[in-house]
Design an enzyme around this catalytic site. Structure first.
Site, PDB file in Angstrom:
ATOM      1  N   ARG A 126       0.823  -1.216   0.000  1.00  0.00           N
ATOM      2  CA  ARG A 126       0.000   0.000   0.000  1.00  0.00           C
ATOM      3  C   ARG A 126       0.858   1.266   0.000  1.00  0.00           C
ATOM      4  NH1 ARG A 126      -3.355   2.745   4.471  1.00  0.00           N
ATOM      5  NH2 ARG A 126      -4.978   3.826   3.289  1.00  0.00           N
ATOM      6  N   HIS A 154       0.515   4.310  -2.612  1.00  0.00           N
ATOM      7  CA  HIS A 154       0.283   5.703  -2.203  1.00  0.00           C
ATOM      8  C   HIS A 154       1.423   6.612  -2.635  1.00  0.00           C
ATOM      9  CE1 HIS A 154      -3.235   5.385   0.839  1.00  0.00           C
ATOM     10  NE2 HIS A 154      -3.350   4.494  -0.115  1.00  0.00           N
ATOM     11  N   ASP A 155       2.616   6.072  -2.768  1.00  0.00           N
ATOM     12  CA  ASP A 155       3.709   6.880  -3.317  1.00  0.00           C
ATOM     13  C   ASP A 155       3.433   7.178  -4.790  1.00  0.00           C
ATOM     14  OD1 ASP A 155       6.184   8.185  -3.520  1.00  0.00           O
ATOM     15  OD2 ASP A 155       7.139   6.360  -4.284  1.00  0.00           O
ATOM     16  N   VAL A 162       0.869   9.850  -6.169  1.00  0.00           N
ATOM     17  CA  VAL A 162       1.089  11.263  -5.839  1.00  0.00           C
ATOM     18  C   VAL A 162       2.482  11.655  -6.346  1.00  0.00           C
ATOM     19  CG1 VAL A 162       1.042  12.981  -3.996  1.00  0.00           C
ATOM     20  CG2 VAL A 162      -0.306  10.878  -3.759  1.00  0.00           C
ATOM     21  N   GLY A 211       3.958  10.553  -8.879  1.00  0.00           N
ATOM     22  CA  GLY A 211       4.664   9.390  -9.414  1.00  0.00           C
ATOM     23  C   GLY A 211       5.456   8.660  -8.341  1.00  0.00           C
ATOM     24  N   SER A 269       8.128  10.335  -2.580  1.00  0.00           N
ATOM     25  CA  SER A 269       7.650  11.559  -1.910  1.00  0.00           C
ATOM     26  C   SER A 269       6.888  11.220  -0.634  1.00  0.00           C
ATOM     27  CB  SER A 269       6.786  12.393  -2.850  1.00  0.00           C
ATOM     28  OG  SER A 269       5.768  11.596  -3.450  1.00  0.00           O
ATOM     29  N   GLU A 299       2.958  14.350   2.524  1.00  0.00           N
ATOM     30  CA  GLU A 299       1.991  13.288   2.210  1.00  0.00           C
ATOM     31  C   GLU A 299       1.617  12.442   3.428  1.00  0.00           C
ATOM     32  OE1 GLU A 299       3.170  11.025  -1.324  1.00  0.00           O
ATOM     33  OE2 GLU A 299       3.902  12.885  -2.219  1.00  0.00           O
ATOM     34  N   ASN A 304      -3.447   8.778   4.751  1.00  0.00           N
ATOM     35  CA  ASN A 304      -2.126   8.288   5.154  1.00  0.00           C
ATOM     36  C   ASN A 304      -1.852   8.370   6.652  1.00  0.00           C
ATOM     37  OD1 ASN A 304      -1.566   7.770   2.490  1.00  0.00           O
ATOM     38  ND2 ASN A 304      -0.380   9.649   2.147  1.00  0.00           N
ATOM     39  N   PRO A 342      -7.705   7.900  -4.050  1.00  0.00           N
ATOM     40  CA  PRO A 342      -9.158   7.713  -3.975  1.00  0.00           C
ATOM     41  C   PRO A 342      -9.573   7.414  -2.535  1.00  0.00           C
ATOM     42  CG  PRO A 342      -8.081   5.803  -5.000  1.00  0.00           C
ATOM     43  CD  PRO A 342      -7.018   6.843  -4.788  1.00  0.00           C
ATOM     44  N   HIS A 346      -7.030  -5.718  -1.901  1.00  0.00           N
ATOM     45  CA  HIS A 346      -7.750  -5.740  -0.619  1.00  0.00           C
ATOM     46  C   HIS A 346      -8.134  -7.153  -0.201  1.00  0.00           C
ATOM     47  CE1 HIS A 346      -8.928  -1.190  -0.787  1.00  0.00           C
ATOM     48  NE2 HIS A 346      -7.634  -1.390  -0.638  1.00  0.00           N
ATOM     49  N   THR A 347      -7.576  -8.137  -0.863  1.00  0.00           N
ATOM     50  CA  THR A 347      -7.686  -9.523  -0.398  1.00  0.00           C
ATOM     51  C   THR A 347      -6.661  -9.779   0.717  1.00  0.00           C
ATOM     52  OG1 THR A 347      -7.995 -11.795  -1.188  1.00  0.00           O
ATOM     53  CG2 THR A 347      -6.042 -10.653  -1.995  1.00  0.00           C
ATOM     54  N   ASP A 391     -10.123  -9.194   4.228  1.00  0.00           N
ATOM     55  CA  ASP A 391     -10.794 -10.379   3.695  1.00  0.00           C
ATOM     56  C   ASP A 391     -11.074 -11.291   4.880  1.00  0.00           C
ATOM     57  OD1 ASP A 391     -11.693 -12.688   2.539  1.00  0.00           O
ATOM     58  OD2 ASP A 391      -9.783 -13.214   1.593  1.00  0.00           O
TER      59      ASP A 391
HETATM   60  C1  HEM Z   1      -9.341   1.522  -5.475  1.00  0.00           C
HETATM   61  C2  HEM Z   1      -9.154   2.481  -4.604  1.00  0.00           C
HETATM   62  C3  HEM Z   1      -8.646   2.218  -3.218  1.00  0.00           C
HETATM   63  C4  HEM Z   1      -9.165   2.701  -2.072  1.00  0.00           C
HETATM   64  C5  HEM Z   1     -10.353   3.635  -1.942  1.00  0.00           C
HETATM   65  C6  HEM Z   1      -8.393   2.159  -0.983  1.00  0.00           C
HETATM   66  C7  HEM Z   1      -8.610   2.428   0.352  1.00  0.00           C
HETATM   67  C8  HEM Z   1      -8.005   1.766   1.401  1.00  0.00           C
HETATM   68  C9  HEM Z   1      -8.288   1.990   2.783  1.00  0.00           C
HETATM   69  C10 HEM Z   1      -9.268   3.030   3.324  1.00  0.00           C
HETATM   70  C11 HEM Z   1      -7.555   1.117   3.512  1.00  0.00           C
HETATM   71  C12 HEM Z   1      -7.555   0.940   5.036  1.00  0.00           C
HETATM   72  C13 HEM Z   1      -6.703   1.973   5.699  1.00  0.00           C
HETATM   73  C14 HEM Z   1      -6.865   2.018   7.197  1.00  0.00           C
HETATM   74  O1  HEM Z   1      -7.944   1.705   7.725  1.00  0.00           O
HETATM   75  O2  HEM Z   1      -5.881   2.357   7.880  1.00  0.00           O
HETATM   76  C15 HEM Z   1      -6.792   0.344   2.576  1.00  0.00           C
HETATM   77  C16 HEM Z   1      -5.916  -0.654   2.911  1.00  0.00           C
HETATM   78  C17 HEM Z   1      -5.117  -1.301   2.008  1.00  0.00           C
HETATM   79  N1  HEM Z   1      -5.021  -1.027   0.657  1.00  0.00           N
HETATM   80 FE1  HEM Z   1      -6.242   0.127  -0.417  1.00  0.00          FE
HETATM   81  N2  HEM Z   1      -7.416   1.346  -1.499  1.00  0.00           N
HETATM   82  C18 HEM Z   1      -7.522   1.368  -2.859  1.00  0.00           C
HETATM   83  C19 HEM Z   1      -6.700   0.735  -3.752  1.00  0.00           C
HETATM   84  C20 HEM Z   1      -5.585   0.015  -3.391  1.00  0.00           C
HETATM   85  C21 HEM Z   1      -4.549  -0.426  -4.287  1.00  0.00           C
HETATM   86  C22 HEM Z   1      -4.490  -0.107  -5.778  1.00  0.00           C
HETATM   87  C23 HEM Z   1      -3.654  -1.122  -3.546  1.00  0.00           C
HETATM   88  C24 HEM Z   1      -2.360  -1.808  -3.951  1.00  0.00           C
HETATM   89  C25 HEM Z   1      -1.980  -2.019  -5.174  1.00  0.00           C
HETATM   90  C26 HEM Z   1      -4.146  -1.150  -2.189  1.00  0.00           C
HETATM   91  C27 HEM Z   1      -3.601  -1.846  -1.157  1.00  0.00           C
HETATM   92  C28 HEM Z   1      -4.071  -1.853   0.130  1.00  0.00           C
HETATM   93  C29 HEM Z   1      -3.560  -2.728   1.149  1.00  0.00           C
HETATM   94  C30 HEM Z   1      -2.555  -3.843   0.943  1.00  0.00           C
HETATM   95  C31 HEM Z   1      -4.203  -2.377   2.333  1.00  0.00           C
HETATM   96  C32 HEM Z   1      -3.952  -2.971   3.724  1.00  0.00           C
HETATM   97  C33 HEM Z   1      -2.789  -2.212   4.331  1.00  0.00           C
HETATM   98  C34 HEM Z   1      -2.267  -2.782   5.632  1.00  0.00           C
HETATM   99  O3  HEM Z   1      -2.607  -3.909   6.003  1.00  0.00           O
HETATM  100  O4  HEM Z   1      -1.477  -2.047   6.268  1.00  0.00           O
HETATM  101  N3  HEM Z   1      -5.300  -0.419  -2.128  1.00  0.00           N
HETATM  102  N4  HEM Z   1      -7.065   0.775   1.305  1.00  0.00           N
END
Ligand code: HEM
Length: 322
Positions: free
Chosen positions: A60, A64-65, A68, A70, A74, A83, A89, A160, A190-191, A241
């Site tokens: 993640r 997030h890098d 924003v 590229g 950052s 950031e 973040n 997003p 998000h799996t 998940d």
């Molecule tokens: C499609 C738009 C996306 C949204 C709105 C989104 C939003 C979020 C949010 C709100 C969380 C939980 C943060 C928290 O409660 O602290 C999260 C966790 C996570 N996101 Fe996304 N995400 C998106 C796309 C992505 C993408 C593209 C990736 C990676 C390629 C990603 C990877 C992850 C991972 C791995 C977690 C778990 C992080 C952890 O366990 O520390 N997400 N995301």
């Protein structure tokens, strides 16, 4: 002289206008830091061995890098209003200490050579491979350089939010060069990983004036989430998940989307429009192409807006500009 400066301007323009992706290469450090890439893997693996929850966090952090300014590291800068302090973040991103440790060990090998942006990109990949993501691996071309600007406002407008609609997700990812299918595939990350209860409080307890709990959530699933995340709980973290007790890489996310068992409205949104639902169903199918398509999308993500050549700099400490 005039011809020369015109030529120089043209070359400069071509260098700036050319897609930066073309300039990265997997062999970039072969002569300048031959053991650097393997050192990154070695250090990352030792961190994941002691805490495997850091792998999704590093994945993640890389995303997030890249969204924003590229993939320019950052997100790692410790600056006022940077950031790190953005909505998505703050109190949420993890893994910075892993990057610091890798950087220190790579600097000891080859001072001032390997960028923090390359280290972050490699670390995300190496962490997920070590996590034990069955069949998941991807190529990381190298040669990114580090940015010198980090802005919370830019992060807030480029990342997003979890309440994004389908169209907002499509637009956000298309602004970075991704198709709708790639957006659906990348959302499948998000799996793995966890969310804080604070992020889903609104969906569980304060959704709307007519429905305190988001009706898009499966009723039993919502009840289970409420036992794990009590009203007002902002600190507990739960697996995104919930279909398996141990966090593993699989395609279950897409079944969860269909079944109303995903954490965020942005996850649920993928099935609300036919253009998204088709891809959700493809990724959910028995012969799902999810893992190879995710790998390809990660290689693409890792090259979004990169700085190359003489742009940017090579930091010695990933938290500060040189
Ligand atoms: C499609 C738009 C996306 C949204 C709105 C989104 C939003 C979020 C949010 C709100 C969380 C939980 C943060 C928290 O409660 O602290 C999260 C966790 C996570 N996101 Fe996304 N995400 C998106 C796309 C992505 C993408 C593209 C990736 C990676 C390629 C990603 C990877 C992850 C991972 C791995 C977690 C778990 C992080 C952890 O366990 O520390 N997400 N995301």
């Amino acid at each position: 002289m005039k011809t020369f400066s015109l030529l120089a301007t043209c070359i400069l323009f071509a260098a700036v206008a050319a897609p930066a992706r073309a300039q990265l290469s997997v062999t970039f450090y072969n002569s300048t830091c031959p053991s650097g890439v393997s050192k990154v893997g070695e250090v990352v693996r030792s961190w994941i061995t002691s805490d495997r929850t850091l792998a999704p966090s590093l994945l993640r952090l890389h995303f997030h890098d890249c969204f924003v300014r590229g993939c320019d590291a950052s997100v790692l800068l410790d600056v006022a209003n940077g950031e790190k302090s953005a909505f998505g973040n703050a109190n949420s991103l993890r893994g910075f200490e892993v990057i610091d440790d890798v950087k220190a060990k790579v600097e000891a090998l080859c001072p001032g050579v390997m960028s923090c942006a390359d280290i972050l990109s490699l670390a995300a990949r190496d962490a997920m491979v070590e996590f034990g993501a069955a069949g998941l691996n991807w190529t990381v071309p190298l040669g990114r350089r580090d940015g010198v600007v980090s802005s919370a406002a830019e992060a807030n407008s480029n990342l997003p939010p979890p309440f994004a609609t389908f169209q907002q997700l499509v637009t956000s990812f298309s602004n970075k060069g991704f198709t709708t299918r790639e957006m659906v595939v990348l959302s499948g990350s998000h799996t793995v990983g966890a969310t804080r209860c604070s992020t889903i409080q609104g969906r569980l307890y304060n959704f709307s004036s007519t429905a305190p709990t988001d009706p898009a959530l499966d009723a039993n699933f919502a009840a289970s989430l409420k036992t794990q995340c009590q009203f007002g709980d902002t600190t507990t973290k739960i697996l995104m998940d919930q279909s398996t007790p141990v966090d593993i890489w699989n395609k279950n996310y897409y079944a969860n989307v269909i079944n109303g068992k995903v954490m965020f409205q942005s996850d649920d949104a993928l099935k609300r429009v036919a253009a998204g639902k088709t891809f959700v169903q493809i990724m959910r199918a028995a012969n799902s192409p999810f893992t190879p398509e995710f790998a390809a999308a990660m290689t693409k993500l890792s090259q979004v807006g990169v700085l190359t050549g003489t742009s940017g700099q090579i930091r010695t400490n990933c938290r500060a500009v040189v």
